[in-house]
Design an enzyme around this catalytic site. Structure first.
Site, PDB file in Angstrom:
ATOM      1  N   HIS B 218       1.073  -0.875  -0.146  1.00  0.00           N
ATOM      2  CA  HIS B 218       0.111  -0.229   0.136  1.00  0.00           C
ATOM      3  C   HIS B 218       0.998   1.091   0.308  1.00  0.00           C
ATOM      4  O   HIS B 218       1.934   0.946   1.077  1.00  0.00           O
ATOM      5  CB  HIS B 218      -1.097  -0.440   1.741  1.00  0.00           C
ATOM      6  CG  HIS B 218      -1.587   0.823   1.401  1.00  0.00           C
ATOM      7  ND1 HIS B 218      -1.872   2.179   1.598  1.00  0.00           N
ATOM      8  CD2 HIS B 218      -2.880   1.151   0.938  1.00  0.00           C
ATOM      9  CE1 HIS B 218      -2.418   2.991   2.278  1.00  0.00           C
ATOM     10  NE2 HIS B 218      -3.336   2.916   1.887  1.00  0.00           N
ATOM     11  N   ARG B 261      -2.448   0.829  -4.174  1.00  0.00           N
ATOM     12  CA  ARG B 261      -2.523  -0.730  -3.901  1.00  0.00           C
ATOM     13  C   ARG B 261      -2.274  -0.855  -6.399  1.00  0.00           C
ATOM     14  O   ARG B 261      -3.481  -0.254  -6.471  1.00  0.00           O
ATOM     15  CB  ARG B 261      -3.616  -1.236  -3.606  1.00  0.00           C
ATOM     16  CG  ARG B 261      -3.110  -0.523  -2.054  1.00  0.00           C
ATOM     17  CD  ARG B 261      -4.124  -1.827  -0.872  1.00  0.00           C
ATOM     18  NE  ARG B 261      -5.452  -0.639  -1.131  1.00  0.00           N
ATOM     19  CZ  ARG B 261      -6.420  -1.456  -0.819  1.00  0.00           C
ATOM     20  NH1 ARG B 261      -6.860  -2.575  -0.643  1.00  0.00           N
ATOM     21  NH2 ARG B 261      -7.301  -0.638  -0.102  1.00  0.00           N
ATOM     22  N   LYS B 264      -5.883  -0.365  -8.233  1.00  0.00           N
ATOM     23  CA  LYS B 264      -6.534   0.642  -7.400  1.00  0.00           C
ATOM     24  C   LYS B 264      -7.115   1.448  -8.266  1.00  0.00           C
ATOM     25  O   LYS B 264      -6.125   2.100  -9.371  1.00  0.00           O
ATOM     26  CB  LYS B 264      -6.445   0.886  -6.415  1.00  0.00           C
ATOM     27  CG  LYS B 264      -6.585  -0.345  -5.083  1.00  0.00           C
ATOM     28  CD  LYS B 264      -8.084  -0.622  -4.282  1.00  0.00           C
ATOM     29  CE  LYS B 264      -7.959   0.672  -3.387  1.00  0.00           C
ATOM     30  NZ  LYS B 264      -9.770   0.741  -2.529  1.00  0.00           N
ATOM     31  N   ASP B 267      -5.624   8.211  -7.113  1.00  0.00           N
ATOM     32  CA  ASP B 267      -5.638   9.287  -5.891  1.00  0.00           C
ATOM     33  C   ASP B 267      -4.831  10.191  -5.952  1.00  0.00           C
ATOM     34  O   ASP B 267      -3.299   9.504  -5.283  1.00  0.00           O
ATOM     35  CB  ASP B 267      -5.861   7.780  -4.943  1.00  0.00           C
ATOM     36  CG  ASP B 267      -6.725   9.023  -3.919  1.00  0.00           C
ATOM     37  OD1 ASP B 267      -6.378   9.991  -2.770  1.00  0.00           O
ATOM     38  OD2 ASP B 267      -7.333   8.455  -2.966  1.00  0.00           O
ATOM     39  N   CYS B 269      -4.114  11.540  -3.031  1.00  0.00           N
ATOM     40  CA  CYS B 269      -2.900  11.865  -2.081  1.00  0.00           C
ATOM     41  C   CYS B 269      -1.269  10.587  -2.311  1.00  0.00           C
ATOM     42  O   CYS B 269      -0.523  10.791  -1.732  1.00  0.00           O
ATOM     43  CB  CYS B 269      -3.843  11.802  -1.142  1.00  0.00           C
ATOM     44  SG  CYS B 269      -4.063  10.430  -0.897  1.00  0.00           S
ATOM     45  N   TYR B 270      -2.008   9.746  -3.558  1.00  0.00           N
ATOM     46  CA  TYR B 270       0.066   9.524  -3.777  1.00  0.00           C
ATOM     47  C   TYR B 270       0.522  10.322  -4.355  1.00  0.00           C
ATOM     48  O   TYR B 270       1.859   9.524  -4.467  1.00  0.00           O
ATOM     49  CB  TYR B 270      -1.168   7.628  -4.074  1.00  0.00           C
ATOM     50  CG  TYR B 270      -1.719   7.326  -3.083  1.00  0.00           C
ATOM     51  CD1 TYR B 270      -1.576   6.499  -2.079  1.00  0.00           C
ATOM     52  CD2 TYR B 270      -3.301   6.581  -3.386  1.00  0.00           C
ATOM     53  CE1 TYR B 270      -1.924   5.389  -1.144  1.00  0.00           C
ATOM     54  CE2 TYR B 270      -3.557   6.370  -2.459  1.00  0.00           C
ATOM     55  CZ  TYR B 270      -3.180   5.749  -1.321  1.00  0.00           C
ATOM     56  OH  TYR B 270      -3.746   4.955  -0.873  1.00  0.00           O
ATOM     57  N   ASP B 315      -9.157  13.664  -4.808  1.00  0.00           N
ATOM     58  CA  ASP B 315      -8.246  12.861  -4.916  1.00  0.00           C
ATOM     59  C   ASP B 315      -8.732  13.010  -6.576  1.00  0.00           C
ATOM     60  O   ASP B 315      -8.045  12.382  -6.656  1.00  0.00           O
ATOM     61  CB  ASP B 315      -9.176  11.858  -4.100  1.00  0.00           C
ATOM     62  CG  ASP B 315     -10.525  11.242  -3.963  1.00  0.00           C
ATOM     63  OD1 ASP B 315     -11.466  11.747  -4.419  1.00  0.00           O
ATOM     64  OD2 ASP B 315     -10.687   9.772  -3.683  1.00  0.00           O
ATOM     65  N   ASP B 322     -11.065  18.906   0.009  1.00  0.00           N
ATOM     66  CA  ASP B 322     -11.009  18.669   1.611  1.00  0.00           C
ATOM     67  C   ASP B 322      -9.369  19.150   1.900  1.00  0.00           C
ATOM     68  O   ASP B 322      -8.579  18.866   1.040  1.00  0.00           O
ATOM     69  CB  ASP B 322     -10.884  16.977   1.812  1.00  0.00           C
ATOM     70  CG  ASP B 322     -10.471  15.607   1.205  1.00  0.00           C
ATOM     71  OD1 ASP B 322      -8.932  16.125   1.647  1.00  0.00           O
ATOM     72  OD2 ASP B 322     -10.450  14.853   0.605  1.00  0.00           O
ATOM     73  N   HIS B 325      -6.149  16.114   1.032  1.00  0.00           N
ATOM     74  CA  HIS B 325      -6.486  15.437  -0.506  1.00  0.00           C
ATOM     75  C   HIS B 325      -4.889  17.327  -1.217  1.00  0.00           C
ATOM     76  O   HIS B 325      -4.403  16.797  -1.819  1.00  0.00           O
ATOM     77  CB  HIS B 325      -6.773  15.453  -0.894  1.00  0.00           C
ATOM     78  CG  HIS B 325      -7.289  13.755  -1.182  1.00  0.00           C
ATOM     79  ND1 HIS B 325      -8.681  13.206  -0.315  1.00  0.00           N
ATOM     80  CD2 HIS B 325      -6.069  12.756  -1.402  1.00  0.00           C
ATOM     81  CE1 HIS B 325      -8.143  11.941  -0.119  1.00  0.00           C
ATOM     82  NE2 HIS B 325      -7.720  11.810  -0.661  1.00  0.00           N
TER      83      HIS B 325
HETATM   84 ZN   LIG Z   1      -7.004   9.787  -0.914  1.00  0.00          ZN
END
Ligand SMILES: [Zn+2]
Lengths: 329, 381
Positions: B218, B261, B264, B267, B269-270, B315, B322, B325
């Site tokens: 992850h 991952r 998936k 997103d 934030c990654y 995201d 938010d 993010h």
């Molecule tokens: Zn995220």
């Protein structure tokens, strides 16, 4: 649902003086809580400060974590009361189950459940519960973490391999299911056993024959790779390229195998191809190519079959043509 | 083409949304050509954070269990956007965080009247570092935090930490313990004991790191594990080749952003969690800075084109912005701009130079330097 009665209007709370939120004259990032939320927290602070051990305090923690499920201090106090008041563990589990379906990614709910299981020592309904949670989100990492914990703790291995198979059949790209499969095999069988490796690699190759560009299945193969199985893997690669063409995960796996076999010249060929087809990772493959230094010049029959299949679809430069001709010699 | 499964459907849906957004500006992810450009809306994102520092709606009430996080996200995002906060904001933040300090242990809590917890301790220390002044760093009780961290070391699982008394334990708690110890200058043998070996057990067959042994690899846990090992100078326990191969595959070829991952969805934030692993692994493997192991321009394109709201960032297309993010996607863009040789921007016309971020602490670089110097010169009593 019954109408929520403010705590200050409830008879049983008359003797408690709520502690208001810390609010300085010059606050920073203050949240405009609703009066209900604010009141629950204020009463919780009061019982926390007086360390009250009572039925009403326990009920108040229910209201507190319902209002703010990540509010770990209330969870912590609830655990403390659970012991002091001899609350039924089964009731508590049911409470968690209900809360979990609305807050499936809440850390406290999942870890508290482990503690309760440690006390109860009866996991008979746990897998069913996790299945329900995976129904909502089959990749919920918290649910999988708990599942692994409970399986390991209470030796619930029996049907787990079958379970991973069902999930993989339903969605071959469910990487959590592949990861679970690796966990089960590692813990219940001997991963150094060649037969086990062969069976599992064949399992993944079967899945790949149906869906060739599945990173999860290729990663599973790479995770279990042993030299003795390289030809088996390459044979399937030939078959896939014949039928459906190559894809980046197949090529990445081939690069990985040539790297392990120290066949630097063949690895270079694959790196070159990846630079054009796996364009987003172009600079990575360029760098990888510079580290392809293996000196093993031997070729198996299957290598000789594979290499000509790796010619780029687009016209390629004379430098690359030279590489291909060298690789084939 | 016939394909089965829920994952493939979801992937196709998001991919299409991002493609549509790229198409509006005729952006081609391979050639990096575009007809019109998108700017990083610096002013709006700054306003978003500043407004939030003054007042927050009740919709974020449940963040009351991690108020230092809230402050860290907002202040860090402002720093990345090159906005210098006023002395007044600094004072109010210091006052509030002082109230989050546990009177018994000296570690930080999720808010006043709560119990001490490693994650808000990390967030509080990071927020205070971000303020860039001695009076912020002064409120940190190093000895207290050291004792608290030691008391969180698990007896039953060697090398692991719980977040708080009876709390959860995973790779995040390790990172919080190790990074805080490192910046405060209290990282010693006792804290580090068995930790590298435990992290090694959490490296999965895919190469990334999971929450616990045998957990699925992850992005967030991988960052936590790798950064902790770099701080302890013990990356030798990892299979770095495997880790690298897993990391590079997090970048999505159509969307340009990272997923967290295998199989998936993308997103933003990654952009930080995965993006910050690259400078770390490059350093460890002696790979020159100019060599980039991912496509930093494609990553910038994803965040700029597909994750900006009118105010703040989110995201993936379809979500609302938010604070988390906002901070983590900007952090990722900062790394994409600064980590690969000369600074590079996907849309030169609309370029915004974000402040260079520190990949080990996720705090703007010069603030980390200041904090290090500050704690070095003060002896631990
Ligand atoms: Zn995220």
């Amino acid at each position: 649902m019954d109408e929520w009665v403010p705590l200050h209007e409830r008879k049983e709370w008359q003797d408690v003086v709520p502690i208001p939120e810390f609010s300085p004259k010059a606050p920073i990032a203050p949240i405009k809580y609703s009066p209900e939320f604010d009141e629950i927290m204020s009463y919780f602070r009061a019982i926390l400060q007086s360390q009250e051990v009572s039925e009403r305090a326990f009920k108040l923690t229910t209201e507190t974590v319902n209002a703010s499920p990540g509010f770990y201090t209330a969870w912590h106090y609830r655990r403390f009361l659970l012991d002091k008041l001899n609350i039924s563990i089964v009731d508590e589990l049911n409470f968690l189950t209900e809360l979990a379906s609305n807050h499936p990614k809440n850390y406290q709910i999942w870890y508290y459940r482990r503690e309760l299981m440690n006390k109860l020592q009866n996991p008979s309904s746990e897998l069913e519960f996790v299945n329900m949670m995976l129904e909502i989100d089959e990749k919920n990492i918290h649910a999988w973490g708990y599942r692994q914990w409970v399986i390991q703790k209470f030796n619930l291995w029996e049907d787990e391999l079958k379970f991973t198979d069902e999930l993989i059949q339903r969605d071959p790209r469910n990487n959590s299911a592949w990861s679970e499969r690796y966990f089960v095999i590692s813990k219940t069988e001997n991963l150094n056993d060649f037969e086990v490796k062969m069976r599992e690699i064949s399992y993944a190759l079967n899945s790949i024959e149906e869906i060739p560009a599945n990173e999860s299945a290729w990663n599973y193969i790479r995770g279990l790779y042993v030299e003795e199985l390289s030809d088996e893997i390459k044979k399937v690669m030939v078959k896939i390229i014949d039928n459906k063409g190559y894809n980046v995960y197949l090529l990445q796996c081939l690069e990985f195998i040539y790297n392990k076999q120290r066949k630097g010249d063949l690895e270079t060929v694959v790196c070159k191809l990846l630079q054009s087809v796996d364009y987003i990772r172009k600079s990575y493959w360029k760098w990888r190519e510079t580290s392809a230094k293996g000196k093993n010049l031997s070729r198996s029959a299957i290598d000789l079959q594979l290499i000509p299949m790796l010619i780029p679809k687009q016209p390629f430069s004379s430098v690359m043509a030279l590489y291909y001709s060298q690789a084939l010699s | 083409m016939g394909d089965i499964g829920h994952s493939a459907c979801e992937q196709r849906r998001i991919q299409k949304k991002v493609e549509e957004l790229f198409d509006i500006i005729k952006f081609d992810i391979i050639s990096k050509k575009y007809r019109s450009y998108v700017i990083l809306d610096q002013q709006s994102h700054i306003s978003f954070c500043l407004h939030s520092l003054e007042s927050l709606p009740k919709s974020v009430s449940t963040l009351n269990s991690g108020e230092p996080w809230l402050l860290f996200w907002l202040l860090h995002a402002l720093e990345l956007l090159n906005y210098q906060v006023s002395d007044d904001i600094k004072d109010r933040t210091i006052d509030f965080i002082s109230q989050c300090k546990c009177k018994r242990t000296g570690a930080f809590c999720g808010g006043p009247y709560q119990i001490p917890h490693l994650a808000p301790t990390y967030a509080a220390v990071s927020a205070l570092m971000t303020l860039d002044c001695d009076r912020a760093l002064e409120i940190i009780d190093r000895q207290g935090i050291r004792n608290f961290i030691l008391s969180m070391k698990r007896q039953d699982v060697k090398g692991a930490f719980t977040m708080h008394e009876h709390g959860e334990s995973d790779m995040r708690s390790i990172y919080c313990a190790i990074s805080v110890s490192s910046i405060l200058g209290i990282l010693d043998e006792e804290i580090m004991r068995d930790v590298p070996e435990h992290i090694a057990k959490c490296q999965s067959y895919e190469g990334g790191i999971g929450a616990e042994p045998y957990g699925e690899a992850h992005g967030g846990y991988t960052y936590c594990g790798l950064a902790s090992l770099v701080l302890m100078n013990r990356t030798d326990v990892l299979d770095l080749d495997k880790l690298m191969s897993w990391l590079v595959n997090r970048q999505m070829s159509v969307e340009g952003g990272f997923n967290g991952r295998t199989n998936k969805l993308v997103d933003s934030c990654y952009s930080f969690w995965v993006g910050a692993c690259f400078p770390l692994i490059k350093e460890v493997m002696n790979i020159p800075t100019e060599i980039s192991l991912y496509d930093p321009l494609a990553l910038q394109a994803y965040v700029l084109v597909a994750c900006q709201a009118v105010m703040g960032l989110f995201d993936k297309p379809g979500s609302s912005p938010d604070f988390y993010h906002t901070a983590y996607s900007l952090g990722g863009v900062s790394h994409a701009e600064n980590d690969n040789g000369p600074v590079q921007w996907i849309f030169k016309e609309g370029m915004v130079a974000l402040a260079p971020n520190d990949p080990l602490f996720n705090v703007v670089r010069d603030k980390v330097t200041r904090a290090r110097r500050y704690f070095e010169k003060i002896p631990l009593n």
